[in-house]
Enzyme design. Structure first.
Site, PDB file in Angstrom:
ATOM      1  N   LEU A 205      14.494  32.928   9.396  1.00  0.00           N
ATOM      2  CA  LEU A 205      13.622  33.402   8.307  1.00  0.00           C
ATOM      3  C   LEU A 205      14.186  34.652   7.649  1.00  0.00           C
ATOM      4  O   LEU A 205      15.003  35.348   8.241  1.00  0.00           O
ATOM      5  CB  LEU A 205      12.223  33.667   8.881  1.00  0.00           C
ATOM      6  CG  LEU A 205      11.581  32.412   9.527  1.00  0.00           C
ATOM      7  CD1 LEU A 205      10.531  32.797  10.540  1.00  0.00           C
ATOM      8  CD2 LEU A 205      11.013  31.496   8.455  1.00  0.00           C
ATOM      9  N   PRO A 206      13.748  34.951   6.402  1.00  0.00           N
ATOM     10  CA  PRO A 206      14.398  36.043   5.654  1.00  0.00           C
ATOM     11  C   PRO A 206      14.141  37.451   6.176  1.00  0.00           C
ATOM     12  O   PRO A 206      15.067  38.235   6.284  1.00  0.00           O
ATOM     13  CB  PRO A 206      13.821  35.890   4.229  1.00  0.00           C
ATOM     14  CG  PRO A 206      13.204  34.541   4.164  1.00  0.00           C
ATOM     15  CD  PRO A 206      12.808  34.188   5.563  1.00  0.00           C
TER      16      PRO A 206
ATOM     17  N   THR B  93      17.632  37.899  10.876  1.00  0.00           N
ATOM     18  CA  THR B  93      18.055  39.292  11.028  1.00  0.00           C
ATOM     19  C   THR B  93      16.870  40.176  10.672  1.00  0.00           C
ATOM     20  O   THR B  93      16.474  40.257   9.504  1.00  0.00           O
ATOM     21  CB  THR B  93      19.246  39.607  10.110  1.00  0.00           C
ATOM     22  OG1 THR B  93      20.378  38.857  10.545  1.00  0.00           O
ATOM     23  CG2 THR B  93      19.596  41.096  10.173  1.00  0.00           C
TER      24      THR B  93
ATOM     25  N   LYS C 279      23.919  43.297  15.575  1.00  0.00           N
ATOM     26  CA  LYS C 279      24.097  42.858  14.189  1.00  0.00           C
ATOM     27  C   LYS C 279      23.987  44.046  13.229  1.00  0.00           C
ATOM     28  O   LYS C 279      24.814  44.230  12.331  1.00  0.00           O
ATOM     29  CB  LYS C 279      23.028  41.807  13.855  1.00  0.00           C
ATOM     30  CG  LYS C 279      22.973  41.369  12.390  1.00  0.00           C
ATOM     31  CD  LYS C 279      24.001  40.321  12.065  1.00  0.00           C
ATOM     32  CE  LYS C 279      24.061  40.012  10.567  1.00  0.00           C
ATOM     33  NZ  LYS C 279      23.009  39.111  10.106  1.00  0.00           N
TER      34      LYS C 279
END
Lengths: 333, 333, 333, 333
Positions: C98-99, C129, C204
């Site tokens: 998902l965004p 992320t 990340k």
């Protein structure tokens, strides 16, 4: 740009001198003050300044690289010289008003420069905003010729130059400061003694660095507040009654519509160009690097004005930082 | 810290209400205003604020996690509750004054929190400085319980809290603002309406971001000027008569010896701690990131205060930025 | 964008597992691995990832808010569910892609969210992320439902998703990591265990922060070198044989013409959008503020990408920082 | 510090020349190359470099302000001159290796400077790291005396100087570069032609600016990752297989314990001092300001190293940025 917003500062030279200069237009030509003096650099600022000296009774010998600039002041009554050297050979007091350090170096130390013909006992007043180290070098060379050099950069823009309400920040020994004040007070309302040579530049640089920081800080704050839902005028009011207040928020607010009569309410026209602020902050950076003094916000402000200049804001007032930091996508909607 | 330096702002609620509160200590117990009210969070600030409400005739029901804080205010006449829920069940108006967003979330939405027992029609006034998004969430939940929540962060430090001269920046609808003003004006001199819920926080955050920037900017400038040979008092004078002037240069100068009675002249003791400024600028950063509004100098100022806090300046006044940026090697000489 | 440039890293799970997944397309339907599994979020990345799971023999139950996205994957053989809750009720392993943090919160904790119907013993793999604190909250709630949640953000862009060569950075306990590896290795070539839940996000965020810094640093350096008279290719060569070298200078140089096949040589089309880099650096800032860890260059990089996005660079590759910092006046000449 | 980590660069001068120099210690005294040559500046770097020229068969005429430095090299077989002018009068090729721009100006243009006695056709090779504008000025003056000046700053530290494995970045016309290579290759392994005079400095400045940025970026990232719960070695591994990798993360990691044999694992002793990095970034800032090229991260990196130097990190390796950004309060626990 009127960088001096208040007039409450007690100037350290005597009011008698100020009166002499401001009070009388019928100057005795027998006084030293009214003797012939020189003026080099007759641009937007220098042209007005020279005119004000003439108005106060001074006979000027002038030089400028631009024939147009020279012509205009000649019509106002000045004598014209063919080089800085010729000016220096004909007077014992002169003012220079030049764009950058390199021009000052050339006009003073170049082939037909001032130092090639300067007379002993001359008073050299440089009103350019340049590197303080260059000012100090010029003063050292002047001493070697038996002359006195003071740096006297100005605060206040073209209108202040026209109206003779500039502020001069002077670096030089007491005697030279006192002598220079006689002339400088004909072109401005404040003549502040900042210490030895170079300190005029230092004071100018320091003020403009803090100004440059505050303006971007105010721009960020106004933009953020608006995005968070605050009314711009209310936000400005709150800041100005609080600890966030600064000259940029109070009298030169960068958000259009908050204040009238400032560049932000006139599409950022007029005022103090971003390219000039970039130049001044560049001088501040060079000075800070040489002095080993950290200036993190001053450095970043310099970089932001540089980027703005690269993006076409160079000719707009420096308060356009507000616009530069805005969402351009939204603006187009 | 007295973040509001002037008193010239026209407050938008009527002077009649201010008189009601400030003018009379003999409050009729039949009015809604003088009825019992709640207070949660009795720390350095909250303790003084609660005391001022008592002085003005209010009967308080209080809660705090610290037994010591509770004991002190109990002796001043307050009733003590065992949880935020109990406070909420016994009053219809309450003030909360808590350190961070997480505490507000817990006190309002936690197991024995305010919302588990809040009465319809209650007025909840949160004076904490927190994330405006958290304020808005609390207001939404309050609405679901038929209650009204306003954010009302303060400007002014412990002394201003003691002397009831705080400034409150209030976010909420007109009716709630008007109602809240009755209580808040007992603890402060200015109650400013900033718009809908969250806008009090937004105004506070904006002011402190610009303050945080200006203070570091002033610190850099004073340090640079001194390194360039300027006298600190003279430099401050020049800045303050010029476009570089700001609250930090004028009334809270960070360079020791320039002003008396400020933290910089007392080894940076007292005042507004660097750790607190770091927290406030962290809120500003979170808000700016969420709002997609660029704040380059605000971000860098946050990082500098963070680094200062990491280097042991957290408990010193935030004007110690001047000292942090100085050459520590020279200081030792 | 291929954020992982080399393939030399020793992955910590056994090659046997990799073989199981990569070596065989004829999966026994009786194994747990080949049982039905869920997939939520079928956008640019998720669509390819889901397809790769199908190719490796998995039967998918999918959900997406976009009817188009759902239709495409249905044609590839997936079953369609009407909500995240329905997906959760029909499988014991699922992947979400998902965004932003808010979408993850809604899909997992919302009204018809995963947690409203999750089965005991389920394995929930979130490849979005997002804020590591949100990942940790999800994991805590999952535990309360007897399920296991791992964060597994990816490195590598749309092409890497299509070609199943993504790198996954996984946060979670050993057992969950081992179980998740079976599925993730069907969609990527590297599955790195980074520690407990949230650490995948942390890794990340850290990588992308350093990448974001290096890219702007390289852009500044290339611009400066060119202005100083250096040939861009020669400068890149010198940097890459020296201590200035970095991924941005070596394999993704932002100066057009230095390298072929990179966005800078294709008008900054394709690649990793500046808006996405801005979002990732925003996550880094939030994490750094919460962790009280100073990140001066990371903060400034975030502000620069934010300003770029505001100036219309949001859809261009983030290496367009080179162009943003150039003199736009010169470019027009 | 070994700023050049790889040896894979194809050098543009012929291997024959390299062989001449590296392959034979029995130089014919009749060749131009083996004729007497000059060396000015015999400090930590210059001393080793001069010694390597002697080893390769050159007869040196040397000058240094320090009697100790002169004595040491005299014992190694050099002739001693009393001034730069005397050196220049006795040789037609000379190398200078001086700390800062001001020293170069003095040694070349001062009262008993090189230019007061330089012979026509002389080759002047300045290996100092200085302002490229100063290099260009020196070259112009050299031309007026019929001599050739090249800038040839080095990459690689004291050990590389001792072992004759320095890299030289040379600015000057082809012929001068070719001639200089004969000498420089006796002291280093790479001699890179960067373009006209000043470009050697430009390349050096560019590399070190990007290095300075990357090192702080890596330091922030390692600190943040650790605060977020990542193991430092694992984080370094992930970065180095990803797009965040750079020379600082791979071969000079600033976090103690990640790599062996680097300054960070030896309390930041040895290596490249923060004060020297500060000086180099100051040169980069001066160059960028003059070139009107924005360098936001380079500027901020300069300010951070400056602040570090002010806080006592000047003598420590520049990778101590990691330590400076850490929470010093935690370190004391």
């Amino acid at each position: 740009m009127a960088t001096f917003a208040t007039n409450c500062f007690k100037i350290s030279f005597s009011s008698k001198l100020l009166l002499t200069c401001n009070g009388s237009r019928h100057f005795s030509s027998s006084t030293a003050l009214a003797a012939r003096m020189g003026f080099i650099g007759l641009g937007n600022m220098g042209g007005h300044m020279a005119r004000n000296l003439i108005k106060k009774g001074h006979q000027l010998v002038v030089y400028d690289v631009s024939a147009d600039n020279v012509k205009a002041i000649k019509e106002a009554g000045a004598e014209v010289a063919g080089s800085p050297a010729e000016v220096a050979s004909r007077v014992t007091s002169l003012v220079s008003m030049l764009p950058e350090s390199s021009h000052v170096q050339q006009v003073y130390t170049g082939p037909k420069g001032i130092f090639s013909a300067v007379q002993k006992g001359s008073l050299l007043m440089d009103c350019s905003t340049i590197d303080p180290y260059v000012s100090r070098t010029m003063a050292t060379i002047a001493k070697q010729h038996g002359a006195e050099f003071v740096d006297a950069p100005v605060s206040g823009g073209v209108n202040a130059a026209r109206d003779a309400v500039l502020t001069f920040m002077v670096g030089g020994p007491d005697s030279a400061y006192n002598a220079a004040s006689l002339y400088l007070s004909c072109m401005g309302k404040n003549v502040v003694h900042c210490g030895p040579v170079g300190n005029g530049q230092a004071a100018k640089i320091c003020n403009n660095m803090l100004l440059g920081i505050s303006m971007i800080g105010t721009s960020e704050t106004m933009n953020l507040g608006i995005k968070l839902g605050l009314d711009p005028k209310l936000l400005a009011k709150i800041l100005n009654m609080s600890s966030g207040r600064c000259w940029s928020s109070e009298v030169y607010n960068p958000c259009p519509g908050v204040l009238e009569g400032v560049p932000s309410s006139n599409d950022y026209k007029g005022g103090f160009g971003t390219a000039l602020m970039t130049k001044d902050l560049g001088l501040a950076q060079n000075a800070a690097t040489a002095a080993k003094s950290p200036t993190p916000l001053g450095s970043l402000a310099h970089q932001i004005y540089r980027t703005m200049t690269n993006h076409g804001f160079g000719g707009k007032d420096f308060s356009s930082a507000f616009k530069f930091l805005q969402d351009q996508n939204e603006q187009k909607k």
